[in-house]
Design a protein around this motif. Structure first.
Motif, PDB file in Angstrom:
ATOM      1  N   LEU A  32      26.112  65.034  56.364  1.00  0.00           N
ATOM      2  CA  LEU A  32      28.011  64.365  56.684  1.00  0.00           C
ATOM      3  C   LEU A  32      28.604  64.139  57.729  1.00  0.00           C
ATOM      4  O   LEU A  32      28.243  63.311  58.621  1.00  0.00           O
ATOM      5  N   LEU A  33      28.056  65.269  58.479  1.00  0.00           N
ATOM      6  CA  LEU A  33      28.843  65.917  59.775  1.00  0.00           C
ATOM      7  C   LEU A  33      28.140  64.758  60.801  1.00  0.00           C
ATOM      8  O   LEU A  33      28.527  63.963  61.689  1.00  0.00           O
ATOM      9  N   HIS A  34      27.088  64.658  60.815  1.00  0.00           N
ATOM     10  CA  HIS A  34      25.776  63.770  61.617  1.00  0.00           C
ATOM     11  C   HIS A  34      26.106  62.304  61.042  1.00  0.00           C
ATOM     12  O   HIS A  34      26.569  61.513  62.656  1.00  0.00           O
ATOM     13  N   ALA A  35      26.384  61.362  60.309  1.00  0.00           N
ATOM     14  CA  ALA A  35      26.084  60.898  60.110  1.00  0.00           C
ATOM     15  C   ALA A  35      27.725  60.681  60.104  1.00  0.00           C
ATOM     16  O   ALA A  35      27.601  59.138  61.060  1.00  0.00           O
ATOM     17  N   GLU A  36      28.824  60.714  59.639  1.00  0.00           N
ATOM     18  CA  GLU A  36      29.981  60.441  60.748  1.00  0.00           C
ATOM     19  C   GLU A  36      30.276  60.475  61.980  1.00  0.00           C
ATOM     20  O   GLU A  36      30.631  59.579  62.533  1.00  0.00           O
ATOM     21  N   THR A  37      29.618  61.144  62.331  1.00  0.00           N
ATOM     22  CA  THR A  37      29.988  61.233  63.955  1.00  0.00           C
ATOM     23  C   THR A  37      28.608  60.301  64.688  1.00  0.00           C
ATOM     24  O   THR A  37      29.242  59.560  65.789  1.00  0.00           O
ATOM     25  N   ASN A  38      27.578  59.935  63.627  1.00  0.00           N
ATOM     26  CA  ASN A  38      26.685  58.657  64.889  1.00  0.00           C
ATOM     27  C   ASN A  38      27.247  57.583  64.439  1.00  0.00           C
ATOM     28  O   ASN A  38      27.839  56.445  65.051  1.00  0.00           O
ATOM     29  N   THR A  39      28.731  57.024  62.731  1.00  0.00           N
ATOM     30  CA  THR A  39      29.262  56.074  63.422  1.00  0.00           C
ATOM     31  C   THR A  39      31.073  56.019  63.872  1.00  0.00           C
ATOM     32  O   THR A  39      30.713  55.001  64.245  1.00  0.00           O
ATOM     33  N   LEU A  40      31.085  56.886  64.022  1.00  0.00           N
ATOM     34  CA  LEU A  40      32.703  57.342  64.866  1.00  0.00           C
ATOM     35  C   LEU A  40      31.482  56.937  66.897  1.00  0.00           C
ATOM     36  O   LEU A  40      31.846  55.863  66.778  1.00  0.00           O
ATOM     37  N   ASN A  41      30.589  57.169  66.754  1.00  0.00           N
ATOM     38  CA  ASN A  41      30.206  56.966  68.307  1.00  0.00           C
ATOM     39  C   ASN A  41      29.793  55.762  67.997  1.00  0.00           C
ATOM     40  O   ASN A  41      29.656  54.538  68.963  1.00  0.00           O
ATOM     41  N   SER A  42      29.357  54.766  67.377  1.00  0.00           N
ATOM     42  CA  SER A  42      28.501  53.703  67.225  1.00  0.00           C
ATOM     43  C   SER A  42      30.361  52.828  67.294  1.00  0.00           C
ATOM     44  O   SER A  42      29.958  51.500  68.241  1.00  0.00           O
ATOM     45  N   PRO A  64      34.510  48.523  73.569  1.00  0.00           N
ATOM     46  CA  PRO A  64      34.319  47.971  75.243  1.00  0.00           C
ATOM     47  C   PRO A  64      33.908  46.162  75.104  1.00  0.00           C
ATOM     48  O   PRO A  64      34.183  45.116  75.172  1.00  0.00           O
ATOM     49  N   PHE A  65      33.447  45.904  73.431  1.00  0.00           N
ATOM     50  CA  PHE A  65      32.700  44.475  73.202  1.00  0.00           C
ATOM     51  C   PHE A  65      33.454  43.790  71.921  1.00  0.00           C
ATOM     52  O   PHE A  65      33.066  43.175  71.601  1.00  0.00           O
ATOM     53  N   ILE A  66      34.875  44.675  71.636  1.00  0.00           N
ATOM     54  CA  ILE A  66      35.491  43.763  70.686  1.00  0.00           C
ATOM     55  C   ILE A  66      36.312  42.564  71.692  1.00  0.00           C
ATOM     56  O   ILE A  66      36.746  43.026  73.029  1.00  0.00           O
ATOM     57  N   PHE A  67      36.339  41.115  71.646  1.00  0.00           N
ATOM     58  CA  PHE A  67      37.493  40.649  72.177  1.00  0.00           C
ATOM     59  C   PHE A  67      38.349  39.528  71.311  1.00  0.00           C
ATOM     60  O   PHE A  67      37.224  39.106  70.345  1.00  0.00           O
ATOM     61  N   GLU A  68      39.665  39.065  71.336  1.00  0.00           N
ATOM     62  CA  GLU A  68      39.993  38.628  70.890  1.00  0.00           C
ATOM     63  C   GLU A  68      38.923  36.749  71.391  1.00  0.00           C
ATOM     64  O   GLU A  68      39.326  36.488  72.070  1.00  0.00           O
ATOM     65  N   ILE A  69      39.336  36.003  69.595  1.00  0.00           N
ATOM     66  CA  ILE A  69      39.005  34.547  69.924  1.00  0.00           C
ATOM     67  C   ILE A  69      39.840  33.727  70.055  1.00  0.00           C
ATOM     68  O   ILE A  69      41.289  34.336  69.753  1.00  0.00           O
ATOM     69  N   GLY A  70      40.455  33.435  70.727  1.00  0.00           N
ATOM     70  CA  GLY A  70      40.630  32.309  71.984  1.00  0.00           C
ATOM     71  C   GLY A  70      41.078  32.900  73.279  1.00  0.00           C
ATOM     72  O   GLY A  70      41.962  32.636  73.696  1.00  0.00           O
ATOM     73  N   SER A  71      40.693  34.392  73.487  1.00  0.00           N
ATOM     74  CA  SER A  71      41.277  34.580  75.046  1.00  0.00           C
ATOM     75  C   SER A  71      40.384  33.319  75.657  1.00  0.00           C
ATOM     76  O   SER A  71      39.553  32.970  75.672  1.00  0.00           O
ATOM     77  N   ASN A  79      29.299  26.463  76.044  1.00  0.00           N
ATOM     78  CA  ASN A  79      28.397  27.119  76.522  1.00  0.00           C
ATOM     79  C   ASN A  79      28.504  28.679  75.424  1.00  0.00           C
ATOM     80  O   ASN A  79      29.377  29.071  75.278  1.00  0.00           O
ATOM     81  N   TRP A  80      27.375  28.801  75.725  1.00  0.00           N
ATOM     82  CA  TRP A  80      26.271  29.867  74.791  1.00  0.00           C
ATOM     83  C   TRP A  80      25.947  30.863  75.991  1.00  0.00           C
ATOM     84  O   TRP A  80      25.706  30.873  77.072  1.00  0.00           O
ATOM     85  N   TYR A  81      26.602  32.377  75.467  1.00  0.00           N
ATOM     86  CA  TYR A  81      26.424  33.306  76.849  1.00  0.00           C
ATOM     87  C   TYR A  81      25.661  34.785  75.122  1.00  0.00           C
ATOM     88  O   TYR A  81      26.144  34.381  74.576  1.00  0.00           O
ATOM     89  N   ARG A  82      25.271  35.527  75.778  1.00  0.00           N
ATOM     90  CA  ARG A  82      24.072  36.327  75.367  1.00  0.00           C
ATOM     91  C   ARG A  82      24.542  37.916  76.232  1.00  0.00           C
ATOM     92  O   ARG A  82      25.034  38.236  77.795  1.00  0.00           O
ATOM     93  N   LEU A  83      24.654  38.775  75.673  1.00  0.00           N
ATOM     94  CA  LEU A  83      25.012  39.681  76.116  1.00  0.00           C
ATOM     95  C   LEU A  83      24.978  41.017  75.296  1.00  0.00           C
ATOM     96  O   LEU A  83      24.778  41.595  74.467  1.00  0.00           O
ATOM     97  N   LYS A  84      23.867  42.521  76.542  1.00  0.00           N
ATOM     98  CA  LYS A  84      23.611  43.610  75.255  1.00  0.00           C
ATOM     99  C   LYS A  84      24.190  44.363  75.148  1.00  0.00           C
ATOM    100  O   LYS A  84      24.922  44.669  76.078  1.00  0.00           O
ATOM    101  N   THR A  85      24.130  44.862  73.987  1.00  0.00           N
ATOM    102  CA  THR A  85      24.954  46.156  73.658  1.00  0.00           C
ATOM    103  C   THR A  85      24.519  46.980  72.831  1.00  0.00           C
ATOM    104  O   THR A  85      22.635  47.307  72.710  1.00  0.00           O
ATOM    105  N   PRO A  86      24.864  48.553  72.397  1.00  0.00           N
ATOM    106  CA  PRO A  86      23.688  49.816  72.602  1.00  0.00           C
ATOM    107  C   PRO A  86      23.900  49.477  70.863  1.00  0.00           C
ATOM    108  O   PRO A  86      22.541  50.268  70.594  1.00  0.00           O
ATOM    109  N   VAL A  87      24.274  48.466  70.446  1.00  0.00           N
ATOM    110  CA  VAL A  87      23.677  48.677  68.786  1.00  0.00           C
ATOM    111  C   VAL A  87      22.824  46.817  69.031  1.00  0.00           C
ATOM    112  O   VAL A  87      22.521  46.922  67.878  1.00  0.00           O
TER     113      VAL A  87
END
Length: 164
Positions: free
Chosen positions: A14-24, A30-37, A62-70
């Motif tokens: 459970l702790l491992h799953a919770e840690t993975n979720t928090l880490n995710s 850093p990849f949360i952007f405000e719509i309209g920004s 225009n469309w762009y793509r950005l890689k994230t860890p997930v």
């Protein structure tokens, strides 16, 4: 002794799953952007790859793509602003996918509630109570969670259905 070992093993899982979720969640922060920004702020911070969209009714956007860890993120810029962001979640753990979805919908909830839930068998669509954005959880071909401004949706509707 065996019972204690089983309990400790369960707690560790459970702790491992919770840690993975928090880490995710932290990984996506850093990849949360405000719509309209201002889109140039995003371009200045990240190395974006230009992307050709399969369907693009707003030719000036225009469309762009950005890689994230997930997975990858697709970003739509129109008139210098961010109007759509789509997170393609490419991980196997179902529980973490669910937590990431909850996290993203909470992050993009901005002084409103998510209302008008519609499930069409391919995705679940949510409208914001203040009519500013639409959130979609697409599950038919992988997991994509997207947020789109109603401003660009209305402009697209005028182009697609000019007689409405």
């Amino acid at each position: 002794m065996l019972v204690m070992a089983l309990i400790l093993t369960s707690i560790n899982h459970l702790l491992h799953a919770e840690t993975n979720t928090l880490n995710s969640n932290k990984i996506l922060e850093p990849f949360i952007f405000e719509i309209g920004s201002n889109f140039s702020d995003i371009q200045n911070k990240f190395n974006l790859e230009a992307k050709t969209s399969g369907v693009n009714f707003i030719k000036e956007s225009n469309w762009y793509r950005l890689k994230t860890p997930v997975g990858f993120i697709s970003l739509q810029e129109w008139q210098g602003k961010l109007h759509c962001i789509a997170y393609d979640i490419n991980i196997d753990d179902i529980e973490i996918k669910k937590k990431l979805s909850d996290y993203l919908f909470e992050k993009y909830k901005n002084n409103f509630e998510w209302v008008d839930r519609v499930d069409n068998g391919f995705y679940v669509s949510y409208e914001s109570s203040n009519d500013s954005i639409q959130g979609i959880y697409a599950y038919s071909l992988g997991i994509t969670i997207s947020f789109t401004s109603n401003e660009i949706r209305k402009a697209e509707t005028k182009i697609r259905f000019p007689n409405l």
